[in-house]
Design a protein around this motif. Structure first.
Motif, mmCIF file in Angstrom:
data_model
loop_
_atom_site.group_PDB
_atom_site.id
_atom_site.type_symbol
_atom_site.label_atom_id
_atom_site.label_comp_id
_atom_site.label_asym_id
_atom_site.label_seq_id
_atom_site.Cartn_x
_atom_site.Cartn_y
_atom_site.Cartn_z
ATOM 1 N N ALA A 57 -0.698 -3.342 16.886
ATOM 2 C CA ALA A 57 -1.172 -3.693 15.549
ATOM 3 C C ALA A 57 -1.336 -5.210 15.429
ATOM 4 O O ALA A 57 -2.282 -5.698 14.803
ATOM 5 C CB ALA A 57 -0.201 -3.161 14.491
ATOM 6 N N THR A 68 -1.133 -8.554 8.810
ATOM 7 C CA THR A 68 -0.512 -7.352 9.369
ATOM 8 C C THR A 68 -0.416 -6.253 8.318
ATOM 9 O O THR A 68 -0.547 -5.077 8.643
ATOM 10 C CB THR A 68 0.876 -7.663 9.958
ATOM 11 O OG1 THR A 68 1.659 -8.325 8.968
ATOM 12 C CG2 THR A 68 0.759 -8.535 11.197
ATOM 13 N N THR A 72 -2.005 -2.540 8.724
ATOM 14 C CA THR A 72 -1.229 -1.315 8.521
ATOM 15 C C THR A 72 -1.989 -0.332 7.642
ATOM 16 O O THR A 72 -2.091 0.861 7.969
ATOM 17 C CB THR A 72 0.148 -1.642 7.904
ATOM 18 O OG1 THR A 72 0.855 -2.507 8.799
ATOM 19 C CG2 THR A 72 0.958 -0.391 7.641
ATOM 20 N N ARG A 76 -3.688 3.302 8.871
ATOM 21 C CA ARG A 76 -3.383 4.545 8.157
ATOM 22 C C ARG A 76 -4.682 5.287 7.830
ATOM 23 O O ARG A 76 -4.792 6.492 8.044
ATOM 24 C CB ARG A 76 -2.584 4.237 6.887
ATOM 25 C CG ARG A 76 -1.811 5.426 6.365
ATOM 26 C CD ARG A 76 -0.865 5.062 5.232
ATOM 27 N NE ARG A 76 0.138 4.084 5.660
ATOM 28 C CZ ARG A 76 0.353 2.915 5.062
ATOM 29 N NH1 ARG A 76 -0.331 2.561 4.003
ATOM 30 N NH2 ARG A 76 1.279 2.091 5.513
#
Length: 162
Positions: A57, A68, A72, A76
């Motif tokens: 990531a 970050t 995330t 998703r």
């Protein structure tokens, strides 16, 4: 007689053409992303994974210039859409390894097929030397973009307000 005016004119033409190519490339990317139901950042992430293979990531955040937290959320969305899988790194459980799902690659390539065919036709008559020149130019431009992005990230100068 100096060739400087002709060179200066050629450089100006090259710079103008480069800016227009960059602009059109961005518009094209937005159109492709929209057609796939993605954002441009989603598409950049998927392209990165297609080019380099699985990534963390953090590597995706660096590549896309996103925080970050934004990565995330993006991951998703991409997992829910079935484009990627994300697994904890077995050697460092704090890291997540993101992998492009191979069965979705064709979905990502389909919108580019016509463009790829036309690009192949465009360079059909170029010599190997001309193609190598273009490849060197793109490689040097990529290196320069990476350096400039690093400079912008490391700069002490705050962003300007509009």
């Amino acid at each position: 007689m100096s060739d400087e005016p002709a060179r200066a004119s050629a450089i100006a033409d090259l710079m103008r053409a480069g800016r227009e190519m960059s602009r059109l490339s961005m518009v094209f990317r937005y159109a492709i992303a929209e057609r796939l139901g993605l954002t441009v950042s989603d598409l950049e992430c998927l392209d990165h994974l297609a080019d380099t293979g699985p990534a963390t990531a953090g590597q995706i955040a660096e590549r896309t210039n996103l925080t970050t937290g934004a990565v995330t959320s993006m991951l998703r969305r991409l997992q829910q859409a079935g484009y990627v899988s994300a697994e904890r790194d077995p050697t460092d459980r704090r890291r997540v390894i993101v992998t492009l799902r191979p069965e979705r690659v064709a979905d990502l390539e389909r919108p580019y097929e016509r463009f790829a065919q036309r690009t192949a036709q465009l360079i059909e008559d170029y010599t190997a030397e001309e193609i190598r020149l273009l490849a060197r130019h793109y490689e040097r431009m990529q290196a320069m973009y990476h350096e400039e992005l690093d400079h912008l990230r490391d700069s002490d100068t705050p962003p300007r307000s509009a």
